[in-house]
Design an enzyme around this catalytic site. Structure first.
Site, PDB file in Angstrom:
ATOM      1  N   THR A 101     106.173 -79.708  86.264  1.00 42.79           N
ATOM      2  CA  THR A 101     107.422 -79.024  86.622  1.00 42.79           C
ATOM      3  C   THR A 101     107.781 -79.298  88.072  1.00 42.79           C
ATOM      4  O   THR A 101     106.902 -79.405  88.942  1.00 42.79           O
ATOM      5  CB  THR A 101     107.309 -77.502  86.393  1.00 42.79           C
ATOM      6  N   TYR A 110     102.053 -69.397  86.559  1.00 40.04           N
ATOM      7  CA  TYR A 110     102.386 -70.516  85.669  1.00 40.04           C
ATOM      8  C   TYR A 110     102.548 -71.810  86.469  1.00 40.04           C
ATOM      9  O   TYR A 110     101.938 -72.836  86.147  1.00 40.04           O
ATOM     10  CB  TYR A 110     103.673 -70.223  84.888  1.00 40.04           C
ATOM     11  N   HIS A 111     103.387 -71.782  87.494  1.00 40.63           N
ATOM     12  CA  HIS A 111     103.578 -73.000  88.288  1.00 40.63           C
ATOM     13  C   HIS A 111     102.257 -73.455  88.903  1.00 40.63           C
ATOM     14  O   HIS A 111     101.976 -74.653  88.995  1.00 40.63           O
ATOM     15  CB  HIS A 111     104.621 -72.756  89.390  1.00 40.63           C
ATOM     16  N   LYS A 139     100.215 -75.584  86.600  1.00 37.94           N
ATOM     17  CA  LYS A 139     100.667 -76.979  86.535  1.00 37.94           C
ATOM     18  C   LYS A 139     100.148 -77.774  87.734  1.00 37.94           C
ATOM     19  O   LYS A 139      99.825 -78.962  87.610  1.00 37.94           O
ATOM     20  CB  LYS A 139     102.192 -77.036  86.491  1.00 37.94           C
ATOM     21  N   ALA A 142     117.975 -70.488  83.346  1.00 36.64           N
ATOM     22  CA  ALA A 142     119.171 -69.902  83.954  1.00 36.64           C
ATOM     23  C   ALA A 142     120.465 -70.258  83.220  1.00 36.64           C
ATOM     24  O   ALA A 142     121.218 -69.368  82.810  1.00 36.64           O
ATOM     25  CB  ALA A 142     119.250 -70.324  85.417  1.00 36.64           C
ATOM     26  N   VAL A 175     109.622 -63.846  94.168  1.00 39.84           N
ATOM     27  CA  VAL A 175     109.412 -64.092  95.591  1.00 39.84           C
ATOM     28  C   VAL A 175     109.755 -65.557  95.819  1.00 39.84           C
ATOM     29  O   VAL A 175     108.997 -66.450  95.431  1.00 39.84           O
ATOM     30  CB  VAL A 175     107.954 -63.793  96.003  1.00 39.84           C
ATOM     31  N   GLU A 176     110.922 -65.810  96.391  1.00 40.70           N
ATOM     32  CA  GLU A 176     111.376 -67.186  96.596  1.00 40.70           C
ATOM     33  C   GLU A 176     112.457 -67.188  97.671  1.00 40.70           C
ATOM     34  O   GLU A 176     113.123 -66.177  97.890  1.00 40.70           O
ATOM     35  CB  GLU A 176     111.944 -67.781  95.295  1.00 40.70           C
ATOM     36  N   SER A 223     104.481 -69.176  91.100  1.00 38.64           N
ATOM     37  CA  SER A 223     104.020 -68.208  90.089  1.00 38.64           C
ATOM     38  C   SER A 223     102.688 -68.707  89.556  1.00 38.64           C
ATOM     39  O   SER A 223     102.322 -69.868  89.771  1.00 38.64           O
ATOM     40  CB  SER A 223     105.022 -68.101  88.925  1.00 38.64           C
ATOM     41  N   ASN A 256     121.135 -71.582  80.242  1.00 42.89           N
ATOM     42  CA  ASN A 256     121.184 -71.089  78.865  1.00 42.89           C
ATOM     43  C   ASN A 256     121.488 -69.592  78.833  1.00 42.89           C
ATOM     44  O   ASN A 256     122.284 -69.104  78.030  1.00 42.89           O
ATOM     45  CB  ASN A 256     119.846 -71.347  78.159  1.00 42.89           C
TER      46      ASN A 256
END
Lengths: 386, 386
Positions: free
Chosen positions: A127, A164-165, A168, A221, A310-311, A162, A223
């Site tokens: 990703t 998840y990220h 990866k 986003a 948080v970004e 995150s 979609n």
């Protein structure tokens, strides 16, 4: 289906885990999905092409090894991971599950390749979120650094946002090492945010429909904005909406995988393709959907919500994406026509939309609204004395 | 023991996993280790200081949470991981186990800190091996990169050389994210190779001895060389021996942890200390042991073995290690006296040395000597049809 239609012998392996996650969260794709067994059968009826089905879990080393030894793949396209950032941030169980599930599956594939398929090519879904939003240009996987008079080409520093990220990023490090130590070959597709509903293959038969999610956990986003426009819910922009990301059409994702397979890396090579075609910020997307929605007669409002993540909401963003273009990718860019067709397709299924799964409840900082711990199916499990 | 002796209230949590790994591989520390329960009791008798003991597994979220809620630590020193690179390279089971064990434990600690100890300070044991051997200077965790006219300070790119080292890289990324998202505070100690047998605390009573490993899986280079010198086995240098690494005395490791605790980071801060005091290459270490061994009358030969690892044997290596010195670390440098005392201590236990656990059998490239698969307790498990 795309690879099968384009002349390849294809097998698929699945453990149907996503269906359970959907049940956990009480979410479902907009358009009903048939079972994988049935879709394989329909594909055979419609096109004459057989797709071999392995029911198994990538965390099961024996299942992976048996599938490799039976099918003997030239290339392995690895999509088999928990794919949602919000899911990984729900609670400690989901965070640990996401990382253990994703890492174990990839490690098993690497070890099986070493032991019985060392010439095979691993095409791994990564990703763009691995990079975060650094204040320098983002390159494709590696960067030449000049520092105190010396130079080296090193893995691009990662700042994932995150668990998840992070999974990866961990995968990428593991695969790079396996390529170096065992002379395996792999392509890491650092994919942007995917939008779109249909492909040439799903259009052949409605029973071949692929998952289209609009909920806060599995939806992306654009979609989600299209669904909100159709059902008259304000488009929910997280924070100021200056978050810029790479995007690509679902059709292009398939061509990218094909291009990677047709142009395999050398033994020992780990290469990274940044797989997106355009960058937009979230507010731009909302405004485009607002404009197209209005043409179809929808009253579309844009609402700024407190950002659950948080970004950075305003940041530099200039990622390279040359390698797939150089291999022959001709992008389907985001257009009024595409948005119009997405909105029309969603309108056909509007009665199926579950409105209460769209607003963000998973917060990166872990805070919950009053009473939510009791209401939410996915609330953190209680520990005695807690 | 060091922290307890220096005025801190200390609790320890252990699942005794290392004892099982030792049984798996038929290895043991040179000097017999008493049970943890007994050592806690002896420590109380000898010093008057109580150390609270929690028997539990970091992979068990409830056990971690209960320990935190009961003891309420100001600082957590996290040594609870599978610590061996060769162990992680034995087979797919050990590779997956190492990463799942190490990541799950750290993730549980982070989530528990978020939920009930957000002011606590996580002192995490990392490794200098996370960096690999880049052709530029190694900084402490982060590097300022100037690229195409722009600048940013980014996580230092990592090139770990085993699934164990990879697990530490994954941990570092996870902890950095948790500090940023949840305002936790953490110090990552990227430790070099530790040598030495005793500390001020272990000298108080022989029942307080700590683990000294010399086998191929849990032993480190200098310790192994000293044992080989004493028993008359040639010192086994892997490859050309130009592999350069950071080293430190076991006494300094304790002071480094104390310095980190005494000088905690800010909320939200993730900082990295490179924890070593000197660099040597492997051949230099062998020659130093050869020289000191000769003085004691040992006939010490040096043997170059085919390198079982995948690593550069000649490379640039210039890692920074300022931060702990700035906080007050006064290194115990490697000296003739220290080597002399190590060799003498080992000589007392020479009859306990198991000669057949020293030579490297775990190969990074996965190849095995003829017949080894059947001989080795840790050979890869068979899959049906294999």
């Amino acid at each position: 289906m795309y690879l099968s239609a384009h002349g390849n012998d294809v097998a698929v392996m699945d453990n149907f885990a996503k269906r359970r996650w959907e049940v956990e969260l009480n979410v479902e794709p907009l358009i009903p999905i048939h079972t994988l067994h049935d879709r394989v059968q329909v594909w055979k009826e419609v096109t004459g092409h057989a797709i071999e089905l392995f029911v198994g879990d990538l965390r099961d080393y024996g299942a992976v090894r048996n599938a490799f030894e039976s099918f003997r793949p030239q290339a392995v396209v690895h999509y088999g991971e928990q794919p949602s950032a919000p899911y990984s941030m729900i609670d400690h169980n989901r965070a640990v599950f996401t990382q253990v599930n994703n890492l174990t599956g990839t490690l098993n594939v690497l070890w099986v390749m070493r032991e019985c398929a060392s010439q095979s090519h691993l095409v791994k879904l990564g990703t763009m979120g691995e990079y975060g939003t650094p204040n320098i240009d983002i390159e494709e996987g590696f960067i030449e650094i000049e520092y105190k008079g010396r130079k080296d080409v090193l893995p691009y520093p990662k700042q994932p946002g995150s668990f998840y990220h992070l999974s990866k990023v961990h995968d990428s490090h593991n695969i790079l090492f396996a390529c170096r130590a065992w002379k395996l070959r792999s392509t890491d597709l650092n994919q942007g945010v995917v939008y779109g509903i249909e492909t040439d293959e799903t259009r052949l038969d409605e029973r071949l429909t692929t998952s289209f999610h609009y909920d806060e956990v599995f939806g992306t986003a654009l979609n989600r904005f299209c669904v909100q426009a159709v059902i008259g819910m304000p488009l929910t922009v997280y924070g100021r909406g200056g978050q810029t990301r790479g995007f690509l059409n679902i059709r292009d994702t398939l061509r990218c995988v094909e291009l990677a397979i047709l142009n395999p890396p050398q033994a020992g090579e780990f290469r990274v393709f940044n797989q997106f075609t355009e960058t937009f910020n979230v507010l731009q997307l909302a405004e485009m959907v607002q404009q197209e929605g209005s043409k179809l007669g929808f009253d579309v409002q844009v609402q700024h919500l407190p950002n659950p993540r948080v970004e950075a909401e305003q940041h530099y963003y200039n990622p390279t994406h040359r390698k797939l273009i150089d291999l022959g990718l001709t992008p389907h860019l985001l257009s009024d026509v595409l948005l119009d067709s997405m909105l029309r397709a969603i309108r056909d299924y509007a009665p199926r939309v579950k409105k209460d799964i769209i607003m963000p409840r998973v917060r990166w900082d872990g805070r919950r609204e009053e009473g939510e711990d009791r209401k939410l199916a996915w609330a953190a499990p209680r520990v005695s004395g807690d």
